[in-house]
Scaffold this active site. Structure first.
Site, mmCIF file in Angstrom:
data_model
loop_
_atom_site.group_PDB
_atom_site.id
_atom_site.type_symbol
_atom_site.label_atom_id
_atom_site.label_comp_id
_atom_site.label_asym_id
_atom_site.label_seq_id
_atom_site.Cartn_x
_atom_site.Cartn_y
_atom_site.Cartn_z
ATOM 1 N N PRO A 1 0.857 -1.184 0.000
ATOM 2 C CA PRO A 1 0.000 0.000 0.000
ATOM 3 C C PRO A 1 0.891 1.231 0.000
ATOM 4 O O PRO A 1 1.824 1.318 0.801
ATOM 5 C CB PRO A 1 -0.761 -0.121 1.333
ATOM 6 C CG PRO A 1 0.107 -0.972 2.202
ATOM 7 C CD PRO A 1 0.839 -1.903 1.281
ATOM 8 N N GLN B 1 -6.711 -1.247 2.664
ATOM 9 C CA GLN B 1 -6.045 -0.962 3.940
ATOM 10 C C GLN B 1 -6.717 0.192 4.677
ATOM 11 O O GLN B 1 -6.999 1.230 4.082
ATOM 12 C CB GLN B 1 -4.570 -0.609 3.736
ATOM 13 C CG GLN B 1 -3.862 -0.530 5.083
ATOM 14 C CD GLN B 1 -2.455 0.014 5.019
ATOM 15 O OE1 GLN B 1 -2.254 1.171 4.666
ATOM 16 N NE2 GLN B 1 -1.487 -0.804 5.364
ATOM 17 N N CYS C 1 2.560 2.848 9.384
ATOM 18 C CA CYS C 1 2.829 4.181 8.833
ATOM 19 C C CYS C 1 3.586 5.031 9.851
ATOM 20 O O CYS C 1 3.152 5.179 10.991
ATOM 21 C CB CYS C 1 1.523 4.865 8.433
ATOM 22 S SG CYS C 1 1.838 6.485 7.706
ATOM 23 N N LYS D 1 -0.367 -5.028 8.750
ATOM 24 C CA LYS D 1 0.945 -4.590 8.257
ATOM 25 C C LYS D 1 1.600 -3.768 9.351
ATOM 26 O O LYS D 1 0.989 -2.840 9.878
ATOM 27 C CB LYS D 1 0.797 -3.765 6.978
ATOM 28 C CG LYS D 1 2.132 -3.293 6.420
ATOM 29 C CD LYS D 1 1.983 -2.847 4.971
ATOM 30 C CE LYS D 1 3.291 -2.335 4.402
ATOM 31 N NZ LYS D 1 3.570 -0.967 4.820
ATOM 32 N N ARG E 1 8.518 0.794 -3.170
ATOM 33 C CA ARG E 1 9.131 1.783 -4.056
ATOM 34 C C ARG E 1 9.802 1.185 -5.288
ATOM 35 O O ARG E 1 9.997 1.893 -6.280
ATOM 36 C CB ARG E 1 10.129 2.622 -3.235
ATOM 37 C CG ARG E 1 9.436 3.471 -2.182
ATOM 38 C CD ARG E 1 10.392 3.953 -1.125
ATOM 39 N NE ARG E 1 10.910 2.830 -0.352
ATOM 40 C CZ ARG E 1 11.924 2.893 0.506
ATOM 41 N NH1 ARG E 1 12.535 4.037 0.695
ATOM 42 N NH2 ARG E 1 12.316 1.826 1.177
#
Ligand SMILES: Cc1cc2nc3c(=O)[nH]c(=O)nc-3n(C[C@H](O)[C@H](O)[C@H](O)COP(=O)(O)O)c2cc1C
Length: 333
Positions: A18, A72, A102, A141, A227
């Site tokens: 995500p 998510q 995050c 996650k 990425r």
């Protein structure tokens, strides 16, 4: 172990991470069309979903062919997270992923994302609430922990397993590392050894070689790529093929790249409208062309126009010039 999301078996243990502002609907559609087994949506703020903020709810718009669709959600309030999960299930999600990774200040200041790793009780309550709210698989996650002194991913994984979480992804960095240094794949092994759930290793997987090394060092069941997909939405399919023991598709040649970029831009214009579509597409255009001959001047021209016709014409010209410089049509990596 083959990775299973509900009734869906992934063709290979390769997931696309995500990424806010990146794994939107146009990107997911493109990466899936090119062969990515699964692409997780951008993080969706649970409070904003309940307030029906359009910008947020549109992140959960799912294409029929985007299955299994993993949506998510992020937040800190168990009942709000549960309600958001229910809404996402109603809108067609096949699984819900809970964000505990995050690192962004605006997220952790509200005690969401990786901040939840500092409060295992609340983290457990959120997982219990979401699992109890939906009849769908719920995944988690997270990172290795908050900082070097509190790498509690194995403990949180144990709590997750008790809550009924079905798959865990671990980014091999702590929150305090943000994106610095390298992902510690070997540290993920402690999670693999703690739970009997499938564990997906994440961080710095950018090629077939790094995917294999990550799996070997972590002992994980699959890899998640973030990425590394910038400007290369075909990479997950290449890694998936290699891990499945097949010959990976070759990198696209110049004409194929032009066509993929044009398809991506076109989808963004449809999804966001002209103004936001052009603005949001600029970073992708930069990634697709990074390091190629004349790309700096090309990007400058593209970034100075809001006219899609000009952008498409610039893309055509850029790749045509590249093609005439390189008769093989292949781009050196
Ligand atoms: C631009 C960007 C946006 C991200 N957004 C999210 C997100 O919405 N949810 C999430 O769990 N992680 C998010 N991440 C973290 C990634 O999912 C991934 O864990 C991280 O980039 C490490 O993997 P990589 O080295 O393959 O990029 C984001 C990362 C980036 C670079």
């Amino acid at each position: 172990m083959c990775i299973q999301i509900g009734s869906h078996s992934l063709s290979a243990p390769v997931l696309v991470a995500p990424m806010s502002g990146v794994t939107d609907r146009p990107f997911r559609r493109l990466a899936r069309r090119l062969g990515a087994p699964l692409v997780v949506t951008e993080m969706i703020a649970s409070h904003a979903v309940l307030r029906d903020v359009r910008e947020e709810t549109r992140k959960a718009e799912i294409d029929a062919e985007d299955t299994p669709a993993v949506v998510q959600i992020a937040g800190w309030d168990p009942s709000v997270m549960a309600e958001a999960a229910r809404m996402m299930a109603d809108r067609g999600a096949d699984a819900i992923d809970i964000n505990m990774g995050c690192p962004a200040k605006k997220v952790v200041n509200k005690y969401a994302g990786s901040a939840l790793m500092r409060d295992e009780v609340l983290a457990g309550q959120i997982m219990d609430a979401v699992v109890g709210a939906v009849g769908l698989p719920v995944t988690l996650k997270m990172r290795l922990g908050w900082d070097a002194d509190s790498r509690n991913a194995p403990e949180l994984a144990r709590i997750a397993e008790q809550s009924g979480i079905r798959l865990i992804t671990v980014h091999g960095r702590t929150r305090c590392q943000m994106y610095t240094g390298s992902a510690d794949w070997t540290a993920i092994r402690a999670v693999v050894e703690t739970v009997s759930l499938p564990v997906v290793a994440n961080g710095d997987v950018v090629s077939i070689e790094t995917a294999r090394a990550c799996l070997e060092q972590s002992g994980a069941h699959g890899v998640m790529i973030g990425r590394g997909c910038y400007g290369r939405p075909w990479l997950p399919a290449q890694i998936a093929a290699a891990l499945a023991g097949a010959v990976p598709p070759a990198d696209p040649d110049i004409e194929e790249r032009r066509a993929i970029l044009a398809e991506h831009l076109d989808a963004m214009l449809v999804h966001y409208g002209t103004h936001a579509g052009i603005r949001n597409a600029r970073k992708h255009i930069g990634w697709y062309t990074e390091g190629l001959t004349g790309s700096a001047e090309f990007r400058q021209r593209v970034n100075n126009t809001m006219d899609p016709t000009v952008v498409f014409a610039e893309i055509d010209r850029f790749f045509a010039d590249l093609g005439s410089d390189n008769s093989s049509g292949r781009i050196a990596a």
